[in-house]
Design an enzyme around this catalytic site. Structure first.
Site, PDB file in Angstrom:
ATOM      1  CG  ASP A  12       4.546 -15.198  -7.806  1.00  0.00           C
ATOM      2  OD1 ASP A  12       4.242 -14.005  -8.442  1.00  0.00           O
ATOM      3  OD2 ASP A  12       5.114 -15.462  -6.604  1.00  0.00           O
ATOM      4  CE  LYS A  15      -1.695 -15.822 -10.944  1.00  0.00           C
ATOM      5  NZ  LYS A  15      -0.819 -16.231 -10.293  1.00  0.00           N
ATOM      6  N   GLY A  39       2.477  -9.283 -10.787  1.00  0.00           N
ATOM      7  CA  GLY A  39       3.338  -9.553 -11.720  1.00  0.00           C
ATOM      8  C   GLY A  39       3.713 -10.940 -12.728  1.00  0.00           C
ATOM      9  CG  HIS A  40       0.366 -11.612 -14.624  1.00  0.00           C
ATOM     10  ND1 HIS A  40      -1.091 -11.927 -14.903  1.00  0.00           N
ATOM     11  CD2 HIS A  40       0.218 -12.372 -12.878  1.00  0.00           C
ATOM     12  CE1 HIS A  40      -1.698 -11.965 -13.679  1.00  0.00           C
ATOM     13  NE2 HIS A  40      -0.903 -12.138 -12.726  1.00  0.00           N
ATOM     14  CD  GLN A 222      -2.479 -10.682  -6.013  1.00  0.00           C
ATOM     15  OE1 GLN A 222      -4.058 -10.716  -6.125  1.00  0.00           O
ATOM     16  NE2 GLN A 222      -1.595  -9.832  -6.902  1.00  0.00           N
TER      17      GLN A 222
HETATM   18  P1  IMP Z   1       0.209  -7.217  -1.257  1.00  0.00           P
HETATM   19  O1  IMP Z   1      -1.031  -7.889  -1.993  1.00  0.00           O
HETATM   20  O2  IMP Z   1       0.482  -6.391  -1.443  1.00  0.00           O
HETATM   21  O3  IMP Z   1      -1.036  -6.706   0.038  1.00  0.00           O
HETATM   22  O4  IMP Z   1       1.141  -8.362  -0.472  1.00  0.00           O
HETATM   23  C1  IMP Z   1       0.055  -9.155   0.482  1.00  0.00           C
HETATM   24  C2  IMP Z   1       0.679 -10.703   0.208  1.00  0.00           C
HETATM   25  O5  IMP Z   1       1.205 -11.033  -1.067  1.00  0.00           O
HETATM   26  C3  IMP Z   1       2.338 -10.885   0.443  1.00  0.00           C
HETATM   27  O6  IMP Z   1       3.082 -11.790   0.969  1.00  0.00           O
HETATM   28  C4  IMP Z   1       2.975 -10.285  -0.608  1.00  0.00           C
HETATM   29  O7  IMP Z   1       4.330 -10.938  -0.957  1.00  0.00           O
HETATM   30  C5  IMP Z   1       2.157 -11.355  -1.555  1.00  0.00           C
HETATM   31  N1  IMP Z   1       1.612 -11.137  -2.992  1.00  0.00           N
HETATM   32  C6  IMP Z   1       1.065 -10.496  -3.326  1.00  0.00           C
HETATM   33  N2  IMP Z   1       0.412 -10.281  -4.950  1.00  0.00           N
HETATM   34  C7  IMP Z   1       1.503 -10.878  -5.038  1.00  0.00           C
HETATM   35  C8  IMP Z   1       1.697 -11.182  -6.342  1.00  0.00           C
HETATM   36  O8  IMP Z   1       0.919 -11.307  -6.876  1.00  0.00           O
HETATM   37  N3  IMP Z   1       2.393 -13.209  -6.131  1.00  0.00           N
HETATM   38  C9  IMP Z   1       2.939 -13.264  -5.579  1.00  0.00           C
HETATM   39  N4  IMP Z   1       2.636 -12.660  -3.966  1.00  0.00           N
HETATM   40  C10 IMP Z   1       2.018 -12.301  -4.086  1.00  0.00           C
END
Ligand code: IMP
Length: 441
Positions: A12, A15, A39-40, A222
């Protein structure tokens, strides 16, 4: 020169906006990891686009977008995103290429994830519940289903066998579950007729494009601290979000990565569970959350907020070989009297200046801050470095010193235009080089 854009914090970082800014200078934008957990958000004029799975470059007509083998693809989520974009006037058409080796996310992945998180109780990761982790688990467990496998039309071929086995395992894992694998098999087969047009060998495509002199932007999702190996394990996502993931997630060699730009907010946020050394509880955290609109673009969850953590970003510089930083959301700090900046961690009697590998150590760390003066005149919407208040310039300079890399871009608002390109910085030089090579060809 191909360029990579990588999150230097916990995701977040903004990017989407930076990729969107750089895309006019490239022919291809390629994602190498993650899935629709990302989520971009990209604001163009009054229009807002939120992309989850598609590379942010898709907003630019004529740009080809690649979803690499390192990404996990939920076909339904992909179709939904393509359809939303079409309603917003963006046609994906034949501009998308999905690696035939990318693994799919199927409904049982989502169900297994909900179960796994519930079983973890207090130790839950706080995932996005999109089935990302279980799909990667299947991949590594060598029972995954790859996109190209969906083209197997036979009633009892390898695709049917894999779905039958995976659905039975899921039925065993969930009390009372009796999903009929044949229904899922039929559904999955139906998705292929729409998916097929985009599926190809992404590595081959990229290699030919790079050899022909086309410029590629490698888009990370991420952030460094959510990387499966280098992040705050186990509170991480399941993919390689650092620069190393580019090679394995797209099938390109390391020499194809010309420069690596890290993206960092001028403060820190995190969604989900896990240690966050500079986290602010109370009013100041709430203030950052509200003025930065820090709510997840994928899940709407409030983000945890804290001060800029130079130990963490310095670590990202090391792990991904960052050449420079784009710092975002400077305007969120407008109006503060003093701004603490974390330069080290206190762990018992020790002061740590390197990010610890061990989660328990990190959880026990207290930030060591230095205080920098805030600024009274706003930075929101400022588009020239010299127009920033002197205290904001000093804050940015201190970030460069303690992080160890120069700042190439400063973002002062959500609009494309609210951006400062630092004169002579990495991106200024890269854009000049791109302009020259485009006019020469
Ligand atoms: P997962 O990717 O759904 O398995 O989540 C694993 C961890 O990564 C959790 O803490 C999510 O909140 C975090 N996470 C996954 N995708 C994002 C992102 O795009 N931005 C911020 N945190 C993320």
């Amino acid at each position: 020169m191909n360029i990579a854009v990588i999150g230097a914090q916990w995701g977040d970082e903004g990017k989407g906006k930076i990729v969107d800014l750089l895309t006019p200078h490239v022919s291809i934008v390629a994602r190498y990891q993650g899935g629709h957990n990302a989520g971009h958000t990209v604001n163009v004029g009054d229009e807002q686009f939120i992309l989850h799975l598609l590379p942010s470059g898709i907003l630019h007509p004529g740009v080809r977008c690649v979803i690499g083998n390192g990404v996990v693809v939920d076909p339904d989520a992909l179709f939904a995103e393509v359809d939303i974009l079409a309603r917003q006037g963006i046609e994906v058409g034949d501009r998308l290429l999905i690696s035939d080796k990318a693994h799919v996310i199927l409904p049982y992945h989502r169900e297994l994830e909900v179960l796994a998180e519930a079983r973890r109780g207090d130790r839950r990761i706080g995932t996005t519940s999109r089935g990302i982790g279980p799909s990667y688990e299947d991949k590594v467990g060598r029972r995954g289903i790859r996109i190209a496998d969906l083209g197997d039309a036979s009633a009892d071929g390898p695709l049917a066998a894999a779905i039958r086995e995976n659905v039975s395992a899921r039925n065993r894992a969930i009390d009372g579950a009796e999903t009929d694998w044949r229904t899922l098999h039929a559904d999955v087969r139906a998705t292929w007729s729409r998916l097929e047009q985009w599926v190809d060998d992404a590595s081959l495509f990229l290699s030919a494009a790079i050899q022909a002199g086309q410029c590629v932007l490698f888009e990370g999702a991420q952030g460094t601290m959510l990387d499966i190996d280098h992040g705050t394990y186990p509170f991480v996502s399941s993919s390689s979000s650092t620069a190393g993931g580019i090679c394995t997630g797209l099938g390109v060699g390391p020499r194809s990565i010309g420069a690596v730009l890290g993206i960092a907010k001028v403060y820190t946020t995190r969604v989900g569970e896990g240690p966050l050394p500079t986290e602010l509880h109370g009013d100041m955290g709430d203030q950052l959350r509200e003025s930065g609109r820090e709510y997840g673009a994928s899940t709407g969850r409030p983000r945890r907020c804290g001060w800029y953590d130079a130990v963490a970003v310095r670590y990202a510089v090391r792990i991904s070989g960052l050449d420079a930083l784009a710092v975002t959301k400077l305007d969120v700090l407008d109006g503060l009297d003093e701004i603490p900046l974390c330069t080290g961690y206190r762990h018992g009697e020790e002061i740590l200046t390197e990010f610890p590998s061990n989660g328990a150590t990190l959880a026990a760390c207290e930030p060591v801050y230095e205080e920098l003066p805030g600024w009274t005149s706003p930075t929101a919407g400022v588009r020239r470095y010299e127009d920033l208040p002197p205290e904001a310039q000093a804050y940015l300079q201190r970030i460069e010193e303690v992080t160890g890399v120069p700042i190439a871009i400063v973002s002062t608002g959500s609009d494309r235009a609210d951006t400062i390109l630092v004169a002579g910085g990495l991106i200024d030089r890269w854009q000049a080089e791109r302009a020259m090579s485009t006019s020469a060809s």
